[in-house]
Structures are given as structure tokens and as C-alpha cells.
Design an enzyme around this catalytic site. Structure first.
Site, PDB file in Angstrom:
ATOM      1  N   GLU A   1      27.108  88.535  80.553  1.00  0.00           N
ATOM      2  CA  GLU A   1      28.008  87.508  81.083  1.00  0.00           C
ATOM      3  C   GLU A   1      28.492  87.836  82.490  1.00  0.00           C
ATOM      4  O   GLU A   1      28.855  88.976  82.776  1.00  0.00           O
ATOM      5  CB  GLU A   1      29.258  87.386  80.209  1.00  0.00           C
TER       6      GLU A   1
ATOM      7  N   HIS B   1      27.575  84.096  77.296  1.00  0.00           N
ATOM      8  CA  HIS B   1      28.917  83.538  77.240  1.00  0.00           C
ATOM      9  C   HIS B   1      29.148  82.765  75.934  1.00  0.00           C
ATOM     10  O   HIS B   1      28.368  81.893  75.571  1.00  0.00           O
ATOM     11  CB  HIS B   1      29.114  82.607  78.438  1.00  0.00           C
TER      12      HIS B   1
ATOM     13  N   SER C   1      36.504  81.498  76.331  1.00  0.00           N
ATOM     14  CA  SER C   1      36.425  81.078  77.727  1.00  0.00           C
ATOM     15  C   SER C   1      37.783  80.560  78.214  1.00  0.00           C
ATOM     16  O   SER C   1      38.764  81.296  78.186  1.00  0.00           O
ATOM     17  CB  SER C   1      35.309  80.036  77.884  1.00  0.00           C
TER      18      SER C   1
END
Length: 301
Positions: A244, A274, A149
Site C-alpha cells: 500500500e 489497500h 481508509s
């Protein structure tokens, strides 16, 4: 993948979804941080992992070492959490098992978080960690840099900073569900919104507002590395789930890397959400993703 494997993946990822939605979505930064630490540490690290505190230049981090792993090769890991949450605790299981799969020691760092510390504090901390490894005698071609991320964003930005300074780069990059575009122009932010249990546009807007100072453009390459010139970057593995909203951030990064003649491997994992390798202890697809990352890294080191 067999029908049995797919059924198992669906059963397991649905259990993770239930974990993530078992409580109301937190609002304050402290609540969000506590919640990510909670859901990320449901499964402890394996008994055979050795962890050791690392404190250097005002920065805190953590070494980990699995049996038979090489101490002289290092995964420098940056956790996710939108630059505002996430910690050593929330990602400990993921990074320690990644080190096992890659056959190397890991160094995860507790970089400063927004909104208390906006950009470029995180870049400064990443560079501090890189310099620390250099002082430990670890050569750049024995270092993998990776993250999930926002940690994937920071990974790419560190490579860009080093390249701009004419310095040697890490041997390869590992990017899980990378947040590469803080201008939020990816199509899957809309098309995957209904099935992504974690990441939504309004939430990303809060994170970006907290992280990016007033007057700094969201498409600045040091904010959104999707728009950077990737020429000369190390080989990269990009792993992303099909469920996602940030799927487009990953696929467009792979396209940009290819256009810049950078070796890039893109893996899109069916049904995964995610940063799913965070829950690898209870998620076989998370373990397989780490094994795939391990094979990728071993090909280069």
C-alpha cells in the site's frame, strides 16, 4: 506462514488485482461510486447473516447479526472511499464478517459524502450514530469503532471529538489501511506507488480537495488524525498491507500512539493491497485479518 500459504495469498490477491484493473479507472464521482459498489459487492454476504435497516436522525444505516453473536455489543463501522465514495453496499461483506469474527452486532452507517457534503458533515454523522447507540442503551465499553481508509480516519476523529468533550470512549478501535495524513507526507506514497493498484498521490489529492474546505489546513488533527494528541485514546488495532502507498500512514500512527502511551498493535500483511479485507470471501488473507481483529476485540470485551 508456509510457502503454500504465501503462494495461495499471492494467487488470490492477484485475482483481486485483476478485478480492480479489469475496467478503465472511472473519472466522475458517480462513476467512481458505482465502480466501488461493483467491485466491493462481487461476493454477497453469507446466507446466515441477518441485516436490518436502521434509520435515525436523518441518517441511514444497517444492522447486521451473525448467529451466536451478542446483540448487546456493537461494532460501529465507517466505510472507506476517500470520503467521496463507498457505501453500505460496497463494504457489506467486510462489516458483516467482521461482526461474526468479533462476536457482536454491527451498525454500518451511510454517512454523507464529499464533494456534495465536505468536512465536517462526516464528523457530525459519526457523532449522530454514536448518540443513537447511546439511546439504544449500548454502553461505550461495549462498543468497538472501526473503519477502513477514510473510515479509519473518521474512527480516530470520533474518538478525538469524544475525548475533547470529556465523554466516555469506545472500548477499542479497529483501523484497516487508515488514511491518517491528508497532507500526504508519507514516504510510501512514492516508494509503493508502482505496486499499489488503487491509491496514488494524484487520486488522494482529488479526494482531499473535495473533502477539505478552503482555508482548513490539511494537518489539522480533525483532518489528519496522525497529527492529533492521541493521549487517552482506546487500544487500537492497525492493519495494513505491505503493498500500500498508505503503509506510512499506518506505521506512523502506530508510532504516534506508542509515544502517547496508547496500546497499539500494528499488523503489516505481506503482499496485501489497500483495504484487502473487503474481498474476504475470495481472499484467505482477508479472512485471517478479520479473525485477527476478532481476537483483538474479544480480548477487550
Amino acid at each position: 506462514m508456509s510457502d503454500v500459504d504465501e503462494h495461495l495469498d499471492l494467487t488470490e490477491i492477484n485475482a483481486v488485482r485483476s478485478l480492480l484493473t479489469s475496467k478503465p479507472r472511472p473519472v466522475s464521482w458517480d462513476e467512481r461510486r458505482a465502480r466501488l459498489d461493483e467491485v466491493g459487492s462481487v461476493w454477497p454476504i453469507a446466507d446466515d447473516i441477518r441485516c436490518e435497516d436502521a434509520v435515525f436522525d436523518g441518517l441511514e444505516g444497517e444492522w447486521s447479526l451473525a448467529p451466536e453473536s451478542d446483540r448487546d455489543k456493537v461494532l460501529l463501522f465507517f466505510h472507506g472511499g476517500g470520503y467521496c465514495s463507498g457505501s453500505l453496499k460496497s463494504h457489506r461483506r467486510m462489516v458483516t464478517e467482521a461482526g461474526r469474527a468479533m462476536g457482536m452486532r454491527t451498525l454500518a452507517i451511510d454517512y454523507r459524502r464529499a464533494p456534495e457534503h465536505p468536512f465536517p458533515a462526516q464528523h457530525e454523522d459519526a457523532l449522530t450514530a454514536w448518540r443513537f447507540l447511546s439511546r439504544q442503551g449500548i454502553a461505550p465499553d461495549r462498543i468497538v469503532v472501526g473503519g477502513d481508509s477514510a473510515g479509519g480516519n473518521l474512527t480516530l476523529c470520533l474518538a478525538g471529538i469524544l475525548r475533547a468533550a470529556g465523554e466516555r470512549l469506545p472500548r477499542c478501535l479497529w483501523l484497516v489501511s487508515p488514511w491518517t495524513d491528508l497532507s500526504m507526507s508519507g514516504a510510501t506514497l512514492s516508494t509503493k506507488d508502482a505496486i499499489d493498484p488503487i491509491i496514488h498521490r494524484a487520486y488522494l489529492e482529488e479526494l482531499a480537495t473535495a473533502y477539505v474546505p478552503y482555508g482548513v489546513g490539511r494537518r489539522d488533527p480533525l483532518i489528519s488524525p496522525l497529527f492529533a494528541d492521541l493521549s487517552g485514546f482506546p487500544p487500537m488495532l492497525i492493519q495494513v498491507g505491505s503493498a500500500e502507498t498508505l503503509l506510512s500512514d499506518a506505521t506512523r500512527l502506530a508510532e504516534a500512539a506508542g509515544a502517547a502511551d496508547v496500546k497499539a498493535r500494528l499488523e503489516i500483511w505481506p503482499h496485501m493491497i489497500h483495504a484487502w479485507p473487503v474481498w474476504n470471501a475470495g481472499l484467505s488473507a482477508g479472512r485471517r485479518a478479520l479473525q485477527s481483529a476478532g481476537m483483538f476485540v474479544r480480548d477487550y470485551l
